[in-house]
Design a protein around this motif. Sequence first.
Motif, PDB file in Angstrom:
ATOM      1  N   ARG A 141       0.834  -1.203   0.000  1.00 26.25           N
ATOM      2  CA  ARG A 141       0.000   0.000   0.000  1.00 26.25           C
ATOM      3  C   ARG A 141       0.876   1.263   0.000  1.00 26.25           C
ATOM      4  O   ARG A 141       0.604   2.223  -0.728  1.00 26.25           O
ATOM      5  CB  ARG A 141      -0.888  -0.019   1.244  1.00 26.25           C
ATOM      6  CG  ARG A 141      -1.785   1.176   1.357  1.00 26.25           C
ATOM      7  CD  ARG A 141      -2.700   1.042   2.549  1.00 26.25           C
ATOM      8  NE  ARG A 141      -3.689   2.102   2.501  1.00 26.25           N
ATOM      9  CZ  ARG A 141      -4.873   2.019   3.060  1.00 26.25           C
ATOM     10  NH1 ARG A 141      -5.227   0.942   3.696  1.00 26.25           N
ATOM     11  NH2 ARG A 141      -5.712   3.033   2.974  1.00 26.25           N
ATOM     12  N   GLU A 142       1.917   1.209   0.778  1.00 29.19           N
ATOM     13  CA  GLU A 142       2.834   2.347   0.859  1.00 29.19           C
ATOM     14  C   GLU A 142       3.448   2.654  -0.519  1.00 29.19           C
ATOM     15  O   GLU A 142       3.491   3.812  -0.948  1.00 29.19           O
ATOM     16  CB  GLU A 142       3.948   1.990   1.834  1.00 29.19           C
ATOM     17  CG  GLU A 142       4.366   3.113   2.759  1.00 29.19           C
ATOM     18  CD  GLU A 142       5.251   2.565   3.861  1.00 29.19           C
ATOM     19  OE1 GLU A 142       6.474   2.564   3.650  1.00 29.19           O
ATOM     20  OE2 GLU A 142       4.720   2.097   4.877  1.00 29.19           O
ATOM     21  N   LEU A 143       3.888   1.594  -1.196  1.00 28.14           N
ATOM     22  CA  LEU A 143       4.469   1.771  -2.543  1.00 28.14           C
ATOM     23  C   LEU A 143       3.434   2.299  -3.527  1.00 28.14           C
ATOM     24  O   LEU A 143       3.711   3.171  -4.350  1.00 28.14           O
ATOM     25  CB  LEU A 143       5.010   0.442  -3.074  1.00 28.14           C
ATOM     26  CG  LEU A 143       6.322  -0.082  -2.488  1.00 28.14           C
ATOM     27  CD1 LEU A 143       6.654  -1.439  -3.092  1.00 28.14           C
ATOM     28  CD2 LEU A 143       7.462   0.899  -2.777  1.00 28.14           C
ATOM     29  N   ASN A 144       2.240   1.752  -3.430  1.00 31.63           N
ATOM     30  CA  ASN A 144       1.159   2.144  -4.336  1.00 31.63           C
ATOM     31  C   ASN A 144       0.844   3.638  -4.158  1.00 31.63           C
ATOM     32  O   ASN A 144       0.600   4.356  -5.126  1.00 31.63           O
ATOM     33  CB  ASN A 144      -0.083   1.303  -4.036  1.00 31.63           C
ATOM     34  CG  ASN A 144      -0.997   1.162  -5.235  1.00 31.63           C
ATOM     35  OD1 ASN A 144      -0.604   1.462  -6.375  1.00 31.63           O
ATOM     36  ND2 ASN A 144      -2.219   0.719  -5.001  1.00 31.63           N
ATOM     37  N   LYS A 145       0.910   4.079  -2.915  1.00 30.86           N
ATOM     38  CA  LYS A 145       0.625   5.489  -2.609  1.00 30.86           C
ATOM     39  C   LYS A 145       1.772   6.370  -3.116  1.00 30.86           C
ATOM     40  O   LYS A 145       1.557   7.388  -3.800  1.00 30.86           O
ATOM     41  CB  LYS A 145       0.435   5.660  -1.107  1.00 30.86           C
ATOM     42  CG  LYS A 145       0.122   7.083  -0.693  1.00 30.86           C
ATOM     43  CD  LYS A 145      -0.755   7.119   0.539  1.00 30.86           C
ATOM     44  CE  LYS A 145      -1.306   8.512   0.739  1.00 30.86           C
ATOM     45  NZ  LYS A 145      -0.480   9.322   1.619  1.00 30.86           N
ATOM     46  N   ALA A 146       2.992   5.945  -2.830  1.00 34.94           N
ATOM     47  CA  ALA A 146       4.159   6.758  -3.185  1.00 34.94           C
ATOM     48  C   ALA A 146       4.330   6.899  -4.698  1.00 34.94           C
ATOM     49  O   ALA A 146       4.657   7.973  -5.195  1.00 34.94           O
ATOM     50  CB  ALA A 146       5.415   6.152  -2.572  1.00 34.94           C
ATOM     51  N   TYR A 147       4.111   5.799  -5.439  1.00 40.73           N
ATOM     52  CA  TYR A 147       4.420   5.839  -6.875  1.00 40.73           C
ATOM     53  C   TYR A 147       3.215   6.037  -7.784  1.00 40.73           C
ATOM     54  O   TYR A 147       3.368   6.469  -8.915  1.00 40.73           O
ATOM     55  CB  TYR A 147       5.178   4.566  -7.283  1.00 40.73           C
ATOM     56  CG  TYR A 147       6.564   4.529  -6.689  1.00 40.73           C
ATOM     57  CD1 TYR A 147       7.624   5.169  -7.337  1.00 40.73           C
ATOM     58  CD2 TYR A 147       6.810   3.903  -5.475  1.00 40.73           C
ATOM     59  CE1 TYR A 147       8.895   5.170  -6.790  1.00 40.73           C
ATOM     60  CE2 TYR A 147       8.081   3.889  -4.917  1.00 40.73           C
ATOM     61  CZ  TYR A 147       9.120   4.535  -5.583  1.00 40.73           C
ATOM     62  OH  TYR A 147      10.368   4.542  -5.031  1.00 40.73           O
ATOM     63  N   ARG A 148       2.017   5.693  -7.295  1.00 42.35           N
ATOM     64  CA  ARG A 148       0.847   5.834  -8.168  1.00 42.35           C
ATOM     65  C   ARG A 148      -0.224   6.722  -7.542  1.00 42.35           C
ATOM     66  O   ARG A 148      -1.293   6.911  -8.146  1.00 42.35           O
ATOM     67  CB  ARG A 148       0.265   4.459  -8.507  1.00 42.35           C
ATOM     68  CG  ARG A 148       1.257   3.585  -9.285  1.00 42.35           C
ATOM     69  CD  ARG A 148       0.779   2.149  -9.365  1.00 42.35           C
ATOM     70  NE  ARG A 148      -0.355   1.973 -10.231  1.00 42.35           N
ATOM     71  CZ  ARG A 148      -1.401   1.193  -9.953  1.00 42.35           C
ATOM     72  NH1 ARG A 148      -1.452   0.537  -8.829  1.00 42.35           N
ATOM     73  NH2 ARG A 148      -2.403   1.081 -10.811  1.00 42.35           N
TER      74      ARG A 148
END
Length: 287
Positions: free
Chosen positions: A53-60
Amino acid sequence: MDEKRILDYLDKTGGRRTLERLFRIVFSHVLDSLGKKGSYEVSLSLLSPAEQRELNKAYRNIDRETDVLTFAYEETCQEAIPVTDLGTITICPEVAKRQAKEFSHPYERELAFLFIHGLLHIFGYDHQTPEESERMFALQNRLLNTLPFDFYTNRRKLVRKLLEAQQKAIVPYSHFRVGAVVVTKDGKYIEGFNIENSSYPATCCAERVALYAAYAMGYRKEDIAALGCITDSKKVGTCCGVCRQVMSELMELYAPVYIYSGDCSQHLDTTVEGLLPHPFTKEDMDR
Ligand code: THU
């Protein structure tokens, strides 16, 4: 030249270690099927829902967990043996588990599907327009279906069912018992055994009895995961030519076939196409 396929694998969720083998098979299969020559490396990380979720928020800029994320990179190092770094794929096993349940298919199949999906993104496939989606999803399904990995067959159960089927053989003439089992994708193990007749050619082999039984129950080739067989022989590899021809028409050519020696001490793992490389088909009758 030696082609290297490097999977830089990191499981941060403490999942089963056997999964790494599946991902390696998928990686090689995708590269081979796409005709990619040379050496390739990809990083694959299995993450918790919170990390994904963190990655999804940061990159998308999407604030929720997701099944798979792809970070394409594509850089070839300039060393003696060049290796192309394809980038990183992250998969969230917990989401995969949920989706597998939803679609009622095996968890490993969902993981393989997500990894294939990520790899195809890296190689430039997308699903923004209907045309793109059609192209990507068709390839994705083909890659998944032809993967040399059987998601469905429990080999211990298969052997047990084969031995049970073999005992039922009706063999007053040859006394040679053969058992066969068709494994379906919805988890059925359908038995067959050879049934002999005083008019010898009317005899039906175990493999065909199992396959015809499966078809009589309504299953069709796309529903069949694998076929197993066991004979009384001390060696393996005894499916007759007629059965191979029937398999080639009633099963997918890439479907696995497992043949066991009489005492189960040896087995041959092959496919329908492995048994019959150039089957006679309906298309061969085109004039
Ligand atoms: N048989 C099978 O059931 N499957 C094969 O692939 C080879 C042969 C049976 C037919 C017959 O009842 C006996 O084995 C001897 O040919």
